[in-house]
Motif scaffolding. Structure first.
Motif, short mmCIF file in Angstrom:
data_model
loop_
_atom_site.label_atom_id
_atom_site.label_comp_id
_atom_site.label_asym_id
_atom_site.label_seq_id
_atom_site.Cartn_x
_atom_site.Cartn_y
_atom_site.Cartn_z
N HIS A 84 31.31 44.72 43.86
CA HIS A 84 32.00 43.53 43.39
C HIS A 84 33.40 43.99 42.96
CE1 HIS A 84 28.49 40.97 43.37
NE2 HIS A 84 27.80 41.93 42.76
N VAL A 85 34.40 43.22 43.35
CA VAL A 85 35.79 43.56 43.02
C VAL A 85 36.44 42.34 42.39
CG1 VAL A 85 38.01 44.30 43.92
CG2 VAL A 85 35.91 45.13 44.98
N ARG A 86 37.17 42.55 41.31
CA ARG A 86 37.92 41.46 40.68
C ARG A 86 39.35 41.92 40.45
NH1 ARG A 86 35.08 38.65 36.10
NH2 ARG A 86 34.31 37.48 37.87
N LEU A 87 40.30 41.13 40.96
CA LEU A 87 41.71 41.37 40.73
C LEU A 87 42.24 40.21 39.89
CD1 LEU A 87 41.24 42.26 43.98
CD2 LEU A 87 43.60 42.85 43.66
N VAL A 88 42.97 40.53 38.85
CA VAL A 88 43.61 39.50 38.02
C VAL A 88 45.10 39.81 38.03
CG1 VAL A 88 43.75 38.46 35.75
CG2 VAL A 88 41.55 39.26 36.61
N PHE A 89 45.91 38.81 38.41
CA PHE A 89 47.35 39.00 38.53
C PHE A 89 48.06 38.47 37.29
CE2 PHE A 89 45.70 39.08 42.79
CZ PHE A 89 46.45 40.06 43.42
N PRO A 90 49.28 38.97 37.03
CA PRO A 90 50.01 38.54 35.83
C PRO A 90 50.29 37.03 35.78
CG PRO A 90 51.07 40.45 36.82
CD PRO A 90 49.99 40.01 37.75
N ASP A 91 50.34 36.37 36.94
CA ASP A 91 50.63 34.93 36.96
C ASP A 91 49.38 34.08 36.73
OD1 ASP A 91 49.35 35.32 39.37
OD2 ASP A 91 50.84 34.26 40.56
N GLY A 92 48.23 34.72 36.42
CA GLY A 92 47.00 33.99 36.15
C GLY A 92 46.10 33.84 37.36
N ALA A 93 46.54 34.24 38.53
CA ALA A 93 45.72 34.15 39.73
C ALA A 93 44.59 35.17 39.65
CB ALA A 93 46.57 34.39 40.97
N ARG A 94 43.46 34.85 40.32
CA ARG A 94 42.31 35.74 40.28
C ARG A 94 41.65 35.78 41.65
NH1 ARG A 94 37.51 34.23 36.53
NH2 ARG A 94 36.45 33.68 38.44
N VAL A 95 41.19 36.97 42.05
CA VAL A 95 40.47 37.14 43.30
C VAL A 95 39.17 37.88 43.00
CG1 VAL A 95 40.51 38.17 45.60
CG2 VAL A 95 42.62 37.28 44.62
N ASP A 96 38.05 37.29 43.44
CA ASP A 96 36.74 37.95 43.35
C ASP A 96 36.28 38.20 44.77
OD1 ASP A 96 36.30 37.95 40.53
OD2 ASP A 96 36.01 35.78 40.66
N ALA A 97 35.78 39.42 45.04
CA ALA A 97 35.37 39.76 46.40
C ALA A 97 34.11 40.61 46.37
CB ALA A 97 36.49 40.52 47.11
N LEU A 98 33.37 40.54 47.47
CA LEU A 98 32.25 41.44 47.72
C LEU A 98 32.68 42.32 48.88
CD1 LEU A 98 29.36 42.30 47.08
CD2 LEU A 98 28.59 40.63 48.77
#
Length: 156
Positions: A20-34
């Protein structure tokens, strides 16, 4: 970026691992991936992003997470030939869309171009901005209110 193991399947000498991978960007965007790590490659099985990723960003997602994924499973990523590596810098999930009058004018341009091409103008604005349908409709109405688009209904 956060990476944590989901499960692993071993076959003979090799193993395939899911993370499981989670990226959180400074502008509030978020990406969750398998993500799947097999051999020296990374592939993505499931991606959820808020707001939606552009096709270019979706294509680059595997490159963004490759290093941390291989570090999490104790492997080394393949080394890119010199000159092909992208410059490192802050990344955003989507390009910044200008605010105010300039943004409304660009919304109107996208909307009219889509109408001329015979495609859904709201979908074109959604793709250009990376916003949801509701937010894109709000931006289109703001462009109408600013006078960049014709009124939706004829007044009697």
């Amino acid at each position: 970026m956060s990476v944590w193991p989901a499960w692993e399947v071993r076959e003979g000498d090799g193993a395939t691992a899911w993370f499981h991978v989670r990226l959180v960007f400074p502008d509030g965007a978020r990406v969750d991936a398998l993500a799947v790590v097999a051999g020296q490659g990374v592939s993505l099985e499931d991606v959820r992003a808020v707001p939606a990723l552009s096709l270019d960003d979706l294509g680059a997602l595997a490159d963004w997470i490759e290093g941390p994924l291989f570090a999490a499973c104790g492997r080394e990523p393949e080394v890119e030939p010199e000159g092909e590596a992208e410059e490192a810098g802050p990344r955003r999930a989507r390009p910044a869309w200008p605010r105010g009058v300039e943004g409304r004018w660009l919304i109107a341009q996208e909307y009219r171009a889509a109408q001329e091409d015979g495609v859904d103008p709201v979908l074109a604005v959604m793709c250009a901005t990376g916003h949801s349908r509701r937010k894109s409709l709000r931006l289109i109405s703001q462009a109408r209110d600013a006078g960049f688009l014709t009124p939706r209904h004829a007044r009697r």
